[in-house]
Design a protein around this motif. Sequence first.
Motif, PDB file in Angstrom:
ATOM      1  N   GLU A 180       7.932 -12.480  -7.454  1.00 46.17           N
ATOM      2  CA  GLU A 180       7.059 -13.591  -7.849  1.00 46.17           C
ATOM      3  C   GLU A 180       5.732 -13.531  -7.076  1.00 46.17           C
ATOM      4  OE1 GLU A 180       7.151 -15.965 -10.030  1.00 46.17           O
ATOM      5  OE2 GLU A 180       5.990 -17.664  -9.271  1.00 46.17           O
ATOM      6  N   ALA A 183       3.557 -10.820  -8.515  1.00 45.74           N
ATOM      7  CA  ALA A 183       2.892 -11.256  -9.750  1.00 45.74           C
ATOM      8  C   ALA A 183       1.736 -12.197  -9.433  1.00 45.74           C
ATOM      9  CB  ALA A 183       3.903 -11.946 -10.667  1.00 45.74           C
ATOM     10  N   PRO A 198       2.601 -12.191 -15.303  1.00 43.69           N
ATOM     11  CA  PRO A 198       2.896 -13.640 -15.323  1.00 43.69           C
ATOM     12  C   PRO A 198       3.832 -14.060 -14.196  1.00 43.69           C
ATOM     13  CG  PRO A 198       4.152 -12.512 -17.004  1.00 43.69           C
ATOM     14  CD  PRO A 198       3.283 -11.470 -16.382  1.00 43.69           C
ATOM     15  N   THR A 199       3.522 -15.201 -13.606  1.00 43.89           N
ATOM     16  CA  THR A 199       4.467 -15.812 -12.666  1.00 43.89           C
ATOM     17  C   THR A 199       5.482 -16.608 -13.492  1.00 43.89           C
ATOM     18  OG1 THR A 199       3.062 -17.748 -12.461  1.00 43.89           O
ATOM     19  CG2 THR A 199       2.732 -16.010 -10.835  1.00 43.89           C
ATOM     20  N   ILE A 200       6.496 -17.115 -12.835  1.00 44.50           N
ATOM     21  CA  ILE A 200       7.530 -17.851 -13.580  1.00 44.50           C
ATOM     22  C   ILE A 200       6.930 -19.109 -14.205  1.00 44.50           C
ATOM     23  CG2 ILE A 200       9.719 -19.087 -13.355  1.00 44.50           C
ATOM     24  CD1 ILE A 200      10.479 -17.096 -11.176  1.00 44.50           C
ATOM     25  N   SER A 201       6.036 -19.772 -13.459  1.00 47.33           N
ATOM     26  CA  SER A 201       5.449 -20.988 -14.032  1.00 47.33           C
ATOM     27  C   SER A 201       4.580 -20.658 -15.250  1.00 47.33           C
ATOM     28  CB  SER A 201       4.663 -21.758 -12.975  1.00 47.33           C
ATOM     29  OG  SER A 201       3.642 -20.971 -12.440  1.00 47.33           O
TER      30      SER A 201
END
Lengths: 231, 67
Positions: A180, A183, A198-201
């Motif tokens: 994360e 990213a 992309p990050t998780i959010s």
Amino acid sequence: MGFLRRTYGTRLLRRRTVGAGPAGRVIMVLSGLRQPIVLILLLIAFFSAISGKPLDGLLMLLVAAGLAWDAGRRSREAQDQSSATKAGPAGDQSPAMPPARRRRAVLAVTWLAGGALYAAVVGSFSRYSWPATAGVVVLGAIVVLIGWSGPLRPRPDPGRLPLPGTALWGGLLVAAGLWELGALLEQPGLTVSSAAHPTISTLTDPLLGSHGGRTVALAVWLLVGWLLVER
Amino acid sequence: MISSHDVTILGYLLVLLAGLLLEFLATRTRARIPALGDVLTRVMRTRTGRVGVLVAWAWLGLPFFAR
């Protein structure tokens, strides 16, 4: 009379030894920094602040400082007790609360009804708005405060866990965090999302774009919080 | 052609699958791997561990909703 003198003397001793004066409080906080979790929280606070989340950073900093102070205070109290009574070492364990079925039932009903209402109401607010921020921050703070005072009910000690297997979980957590973080650092800027990295959010943007999606996500978040605070 | 986007998502999926695999091995086999619940219970036996885990949970909610 003798009892009063002893009680007063004990209180005086505690007052004089545990965090006496500003210098004592600073030392207490610094000794609490030995806790790995405090350092982790400070790192989270730093990275949250520089990635455009000053509120997150401030909250993490407050919790880290509180935890460091608490850990330092307990450590010094344990030292004082040990030197005064030659008793066994007092750990970081909080006293287990006696089982209270009624309390659990009330808590469960409150969580279910309140949780559904909370998820629907807070989910109706748009993301990153002040009402949504307040809803998440206040609830998070309440749960942390509940956890701070001790477990809601006693749990059987799982005993000493096998180190290699536990290390696998730790390694997985670190790997997830590093992925994360990678990213996040690959983005054009810490506050600018990237489709390539992309990050998780960022990945959850489509889901959290609707009221229904936000409600479901908040309900899952709440459920996880419930499972954790019950431990 | 695999893009950076795909690689990033593949990484998340691998982490997720690894977690599911560990939990499966812990609960369905005799492997010396503790279940995630046992690890959390153990970690949360101390105040610092308990608060740390709960803060991590609270923190997970912040980037998704809070400004």
